[in-house]
Design an enzyme around this catalytic site. Structure first.
Site, short mmCIF file in Angstrom:
data_model
loop_
_atom_site.label_atom_id
_atom_site.label_comp_id
_atom_site.label_asym_id
_atom_site.label_seq_id
_atom_site.Cartn_x
_atom_site.Cartn_y
_atom_site.Cartn_z
N ASN A 36 -1.72 -1.09 -2.44
CA ASN A 36 -1.29 -1.82 -3.60
C ASN A 36 -0.33 -3.00 -3.34
O ASN A 36 0.54 -2.83 -2.54
CB ASN A 36 -0.71 -0.96 -4.83
CG ASN A 36 -1.60 0.10 -5.46
OD1 ASN A 36 -1.38 1.31 -5.26
ND2 ASN A 36 -2.81 -0.23 -5.90
N ALA A 37 -0.53 -4.07 -3.97
CA ALA A 37 0.22 -5.34 -3.60
C ALA A 37 0.40 -5.42 -2.21
O ALA A 37 1.40 -5.76 -1.57
CB ALA A 37 1.58 -5.12 -3.95
N ASP A 48 6.54 5.56 -8.51
CA ASP A 48 6.71 3.83 -8.88
C ASP A 48 6.98 3.90 -10.34
O ASP A 48 6.55 2.68 -11.10
CB ASP A 48 5.57 3.02 -8.51
CG ASP A 48 5.84 1.55 -8.54
OD1 ASP A 48 7.07 1.24 -8.58
OD2 ASP A 48 4.69 0.76 -8.31
#
Length: 368
Positions: free
Chosen positions: A206-207, A260
């Protein structure tokens, strides 16, 4: 104190009909015989350790660091006994207030292990839900000031930025864990970051630049690095179930389950804040107005149940949420239940739903 449980996870071993003896806030022994407290019918496991969480229960750490005491107490209801509260990219004074709040924390809830700064030295092209206005290039003097507080434990950064590899090396020298994330690094740059001292990956896949069979990107480099602990968000929104299982298979004991989580975790649908940005929550998904995923609304106990629901052995699921995150920060006495470990205990029912939490041998929360 001696406490009887039907099942106890160390987490790698499973003991049955066991008495856990606690002395001086630590595990003294695990055996049989007499007991003072009877948790018959329940499961004991090391208290869960969330090393990437922005908040829960209506409290955002970055924007409301003065509420850290409330926040730390709130995590107990999810079996979480240690947290690394995580900031988002923000102006320097905001980050300094967060560090000061962590330093001043006096206990009463989950252990506060320090602060994880997610940014501000990240790649704007991979910012995800981070506020682009506050992203900046690596600055050794600014980073040194944060590290000098003694409570900065991890920093997410993009090593491909000018000065990024130098920052990785400096953080490692200062005793701060450099974590590669929000990055457009290629495979070679990610490997260079590991060589420079990076020992964590922030929410793998992710990211960060995606994986391609001719350009594998940073994820493969980090997964294949035997000294790198790999965060994965176990909410089944950020990653497909098959990818979660692949991360566990490849990283093994280096796989670190994180939430998160944002302030909306535990509250249901609505509009919430993540730092200075507005987040819309519907069901299990938290997103910006443009649809960009913005953290999660999962809690770490839910993450453990998600993994078990995918067929993961409870020992592996618990290890990813206890001993692996603790080890990723160099903490050898947390996330475990064996003689010498801190007596941080999550008590679950048979469905792995928390019913009580102990920190240092003290019962700080229970459903009754």
């Amino acid at each position: 104190m001696r406490i009887r449980f039907d099942v106890l996870y160390t987490p790698y071993e499973v003991l049955h009909d066991v008495v856990l003896e606690i002395e001086g806030g630590r595990v003294a022994s695990m055996g049989g015989g007499r007991y003072d407290v009877d948790f018959r019918g329940y499961i004991a496991a090391p208290g869960l350790v969330d090393t990437h969480t922005h908040g829960c229960c209506g409290i955002d750490f970055t924007s409301s660091p003065e509420r850290l005491g409330e926040l730390a107490a709130a995590y107990l209801r999810y079996g979480v006994t240690s947290i690394l509260p995580t900031t988002v990219t923000a102006p320097r004074p905001v980050l300094e207030r967060a560090l000061a709040a962590a330093k001043a924390y006096g206990g009463g809830g989950a252990r506060v292990l320090g602060v994880h700064m997610e940014g501000p030295f990240i790649n704007s092209s991979r910012r995800g839900a981070q506020d682009a206005r506050h992203i900046r290039r690596p600055d050794l003097d600014e980073a040194r000031a944060y590290a000098s507080t003694g409570v900065l434990k991890a920093m997410t950064l993009a090593p491909e930025l000018d000065g990024g590899l130098e920052l990785v090396s400096a953080l490692a020298r200062w005793g701060v864990v450099p974590s590669v994330g929000h990055t457009d690094a290629d495979y070679g740059t990610a490997r260079a970051a590991v060589a420079a001292g990076a020992s964590r990956a922030t929410h793998i896949f992710n990211a960060m630049r995606g994986f391609h069979h001719r350009e594998p990107g940073p994820a493969l480099a980090l997964l294949r690095s035997e000294h790198v602990y790999v965060e994965f968000i176990a909410d089944l929104v950020h990653l497909a179930p098959e990818v979660v299982l692949a991360v566990l298979d490849v990283a093994g004991p280096r796989a670190v389950a994180v939430t998160d989580s944002i302030a909306a975790a535990g509250l249901g649908d609505g509009v919430y804040r993540l730092g200075d940005v507005e987040v819309h929550v519907e069901g299990p998904r938290a997103a910006l107005a443009d649809g960009t995923i913005a953290g999660s609304v999962a809690t770490l106990d839910q993450a453990v149940r998600n993994l078990i629901g995918l067929g993961v052995d409870p020992r592996r699921a618990l290890a990813a949420a206890t001993i692996s995150p603790a080890r990723s920060l160099g903490l050898l006495d947390l996330g475990c239940l064996r003689p010498g470990c801190a007596a941080d205990v999550a008590v679950f029912d048979r469905d792995f739903r928390p019913v009580a939490a102990m920190v240092g041998g003290r019962l700080l929360w229970s459903v009754t």
